[in-house]
Write a protein that holds these residues in place. Structure first.
Motif, PDB file in Angstrom:
ATOM      1  N   UNK A  77      12.600  -2.257   0.533  1.00  0.00           N
ATOM      2  CA  UNK A  77      12.809  -3.790  -0.093  1.00  0.00           C
ATOM      3  C   UNK A  77      11.676  -4.476   0.204  1.00  0.00           C
ATOM      4  N   UNK A  78      11.257  -5.475  -0.653  1.00  0.00           N
ATOM      5  CA  UNK A  78      10.259  -6.403  -0.611  1.00  0.00           C
ATOM      6  C   UNK A  78      10.829  -7.614   0.423  1.00  0.00           C
ATOM      7  N   UNK A 105       6.404  -6.818   7.192  1.00  0.00           N
ATOM      8  CA  UNK A 105       6.991  -8.074   6.127  1.00  0.00           C
ATOM      9  C   UNK A 105       6.033  -7.885   4.842  1.00  0.00           C
ATOM     10  N   UNK A 106       6.447  -8.150   3.507  1.00  0.00           N
ATOM     11  CA  UNK A 106       5.604  -8.121   2.448  1.00  0.00           C
ATOM     12  C   UNK A 106       4.713  -9.421   2.262  1.00  0.00           C
ATOM     13  N   UNK A 107       5.302 -10.361   2.581  1.00  0.00           N
ATOM     14  CA  UNK A 107       4.490 -11.689   2.521  1.00  0.00           C
ATOM     15  C   UNK A 107       5.232 -12.808   3.050  1.00  0.00           C
ATOM     16  N   UNK A 143      -6.549 -13.987   8.529  1.00  0.00           N
ATOM     17  CA  UNK A 143      -5.955 -13.049   9.343  1.00  0.00           C
ATOM     18  C   UNK A 143      -5.315 -12.124   8.866  1.00  0.00           C
ATOM     19  N   UNK A 144      -4.547 -12.323   7.644  1.00  0.00           N
ATOM     20  CA  UNK A 144      -3.781 -11.133   7.077  1.00  0.00           C
ATOM     21  C   UNK A 144      -4.589 -10.280   6.536  1.00  0.00           C
ATOM     22  N   UNK A 145      -4.113  -8.941   6.684  1.00  0.00           N
ATOM     23  CA  UNK A 145      -4.827  -7.848   5.906  1.00  0.00           C
ATOM     24  C   UNK A 145      -4.613  -7.492   4.513  1.00  0.00           C
ATOM     25  N   UNK A 146      -3.240  -7.430   4.246  1.00  0.00           N
ATOM     26  CA  UNK A 146      -2.920  -7.067   2.846  1.00  0.00           C
ATOM     27  C   UNK A 146      -1.390  -7.885   2.806  1.00  0.00           C
ATOM     28  N   UNK A 147      -1.141  -8.757   3.541  1.00  0.00           N
ATOM     29  CA  UNK A 147      -0.002  -9.436   3.240  1.00  0.00           C
ATOM     30  C   UNK A 147      -0.182 -10.555   2.185  1.00  0.00           C
ATOM     31  N   UNK A 148       1.050 -10.527   1.301  1.00  0.00           N
ATOM     32  CA  UNK A 148       1.062 -11.565   0.371  1.00  0.00           C
ATOM     33  C   UNK A 148       1.056 -12.971   1.025  1.00  0.00           C
ATOM     34  N   UNK A 149       0.385 -13.760   0.629  1.00  0.00           N
ATOM     35  CA  UNK A 149       0.433 -15.132   1.060  1.00  0.00           C
ATOM     36  C   UNK A 149       0.949 -15.988  -0.048  1.00  0.00           C
TER      37      UNK A 149
END
Length: 287
Positions: A77-78, A105-107, A143-149
């Motif tokens: 799941x997203x 987490x996705x974002x 800070x995030x690497x690939x997390x959607x913000x």
């Protein structure tokens, strides 16, 4: 492929991506049968975990622990997570983002409200000075690497709404949210100032925003729709009605229709599916 990249690709595809607000593991179990994306709603979590309104009571370790349980049960799941104002401090916000990305987490959604904060569809919201929020946002983005913000503004002044939306769109945030947006015309105005940046729309029953279908949102150029509280409000109504009927029936439980009613068998079957969801992921880890 990371969870962030999967969500980013989903958002970039055609149509409006729906993410359903969940407030506990049971509501998530039901939502997963209908949609492939969840929104971890601050409103719902504050209500279910603390029994308090969404005005800033959430402690970040509680939210992180909840998301970890969700990811364990729903590996595909997203999961878009509401982190409010980043729990006030930018350093805390960055730490939470690191923790959430580590557990899958996705974002996240980061808002520009200042304390005391309010639900995005409530009156009395106050926002941080724009430069102060942008500094916090930039730290989170670094800070995030690939997390959607998702960069969110709760501005209510019409000039400020457009000014902030444009400023947020100029950052490296993946998606822009103007919460509590009041009309289709204002969706169009925001869509215009954010340019090509993906746009998110928040729908909540009884809130300030218009009720729109996914097709209507897609035509307006909205890329993501979060539904903050459908599970919570449906549960509230159903529980209230059920307990009122139980009282009227002098404590006698109703008969359960074996084909479509919810009783111990249907509930157990739902929860057993969560155990099945875990097995492929665990097998992959052990290999």
């Amino acid at each position: 492929m990371t969870h962030g990249k999967k969500l980013r690709e989903q958002i970039a595809g055609p149509g409006t991506t729906p993410l359903i607000g969940v407030y506990d593991m049971y509501s998530a179990s039901i939502a997963a049968d209908h949609y492939d994306g969840m929104f971890v709603s601050g409103f719902g979590f504050a209500a279910s975990y603390y029994g308090l309104p969404d005005i800033g009571f959430i402690a970040w370790p509680d939210m992180v622990a909840f998301v970890q349980r969700l990811r364990g049960a729903f590996p595909a799941q997203h999961l878009l997570v509401d982190i409010d104002d980043g729990y006030v401090d930018a350093e805390v916000a960055c730490h939470v983002v690191e923790q959430l990305e580590r557990i899958g987490a996705s974002g996240v959604i980061l808002e520009d409200q200042k304390r005391p904060r309010r639900c995005g569809h409530a009156d009395g919201k106050q926002v941080l000075p724009l430069d102060e929020y942008l500094a916090k946002l930039e730290q989170v983005l670094a800070t995030r690497r690939d997390l959607v913000v998702v960069a969110r503004t709760d501005a209510t002044d019409e000039v400020d709404i457009l000014h902030r939306a444009e400023a947020l769109a100029a950052t490296d945030a993946d998606v822009i949210l103007v919460d509590g947006i009041r009309s289709v015309d204002w969706i169009r105005r925001v869509r215009e100032v954010v340019g090509d940046k993906p746009l998110l729309f928040n729908q909540i029953a009884g809130g300030k925003s218009p009720r729109l279908s996914l097709d209507e949102l897609s035509e307006l150029g909205v890329d993501v729709a979060i539904y903050s509280t459908p599970c919570l409000f449906a549960a509230h109504e159903a529980m209230d009605n059920t307990l009122a009927e139980l009282r009227r029936a002098n404590g006698r439980l109703p008969l359960v229709d074996a084909s479509r009613g919810i009783g111990v068998q249907a509930s157990t079957s739902l929860l057993e599916r969560n155990m099945a969801h875990r097995r492929p992921e665990q097998a992959g880890v052990s290999a």
